[in-house]
Design an enzyme around this catalytic site. Sequence first.
Site, PDB file in Angstrom:
ATOM      1  CB  SER A   1       0.310  -4.461 -16.944  1.00  0.00           C
ATOM      2  OG  SER A   1       0.677  -5.064 -15.709  1.00  0.00           O
TER       3      SER A   1
ATOM      4  CE1 TYR B   1       5.306  -2.301  -1.471  1.00  0.00           C
ATOM      5  CE2 TYR B   1       4.618  -1.045   0.462  1.00  0.00           C
ATOM      6  CZ  TYR B   1       4.598  -1.259  -0.903  1.00  0.00           C
ATOM      7  OH  TYR B   1       3.871  -0.407  -1.708  1.00  0.00           O
ATOM      8  CB  CYS B   2       8.348  -0.870   5.702  1.00  0.00           C
ATOM      9  SG  CYS B   2       6.597  -1.189   6.032  1.00  0.00           S
TER      10      CYS B   2
ATOM     11  CE  LYS C   1       7.001   0.696  -2.874  1.00  0.00           C
ATOM     12  NZ  LYS C   1       7.085   1.119  -4.292  1.00  0.00           N
TER      13      LYS C   1
END
Length: 303
Positions: free
Chosen positions: A69, A210-211, A214
């Site tokens: 989006s 987050y790291c 990922k």
Amino acid sequence: MASTVQCSAGFATQPPRPGHSCRFQQRQRQGTLVSSARRDGQVRAMAGASMDGRAQQLEAPVAVVTGASRGIGRAIAVALGKAGCKVVVNYARSGTEAEEVCREIEESGGTAIAFSADVSIQSDVESMMREAIATWGALDVLVNNAGITRDALLMRMKRAQWQQVVDVNLTGVYLCAQAAAAVMTKRKKGRIINIASVAGIIGNIGQANYCAAKAGVIGLTKAMAREYGSRNINVNAVAPGWVASDMTAKLSHDIERKALDTIPLGRYGKPEEIAGLVEFLAFHPAASYITGQVLPVDGGLSI
């Protein structure tokens, strides 16, 4: 909760017959509410101006883009739609923005549906994949882009901050890839592109969750490429660096300068630059022998 809204350009040479206007129908699917635009009992998912165009659209690739989006996901969905793909524009909360993405694809002559699903919830993911098959009868491309951040220094990071990011950014990729691959393996073709991050390669202060997620996506990509290669399914990851967004627009001048100083090219990337590489991996014949790769698009940040 999962829901879908149809956006289609329709046939310029085939106007709706009186009494057969597009309407919304609702139905239950395993506890999730799904709505889709239908006409004459069939999904209107065609675009073009001739019967030849209709035949081409029937064979157009079907793509699911998660987190489509806004930002990079939006650019990817629009690029795939303009390239001739039928696109499922997934979103979690930004329904209005997702419908705008559908309209942009429609205005370019493409076709799209907006589908609300939380990628960290298995039933939502399965409903979304079923909807793609029910609407267009195929699933050729999956782009795992949905992601969130809950930044904090590791010593102060709450368990909820860790879990939310891992659930969406890593488990969501696993759930979507598993569901899509179940369809692709039967057809013995498909392309899966996972949006990782340069942060998963080099790390980043205040983003341990987050790291880690990922980096997990990168490992998952390589494992999937080995597992699905014999079924003619290519699996690759794109790892963006700093990309212009609403977030970067709010940075102070000092922070922005420090960020740009770390990038050899001296500028932020553009969402369209990420989308261009994804489009190449999704469609281009030259990408048919590329699998299990992590392709940084970071202005040289990971050099």
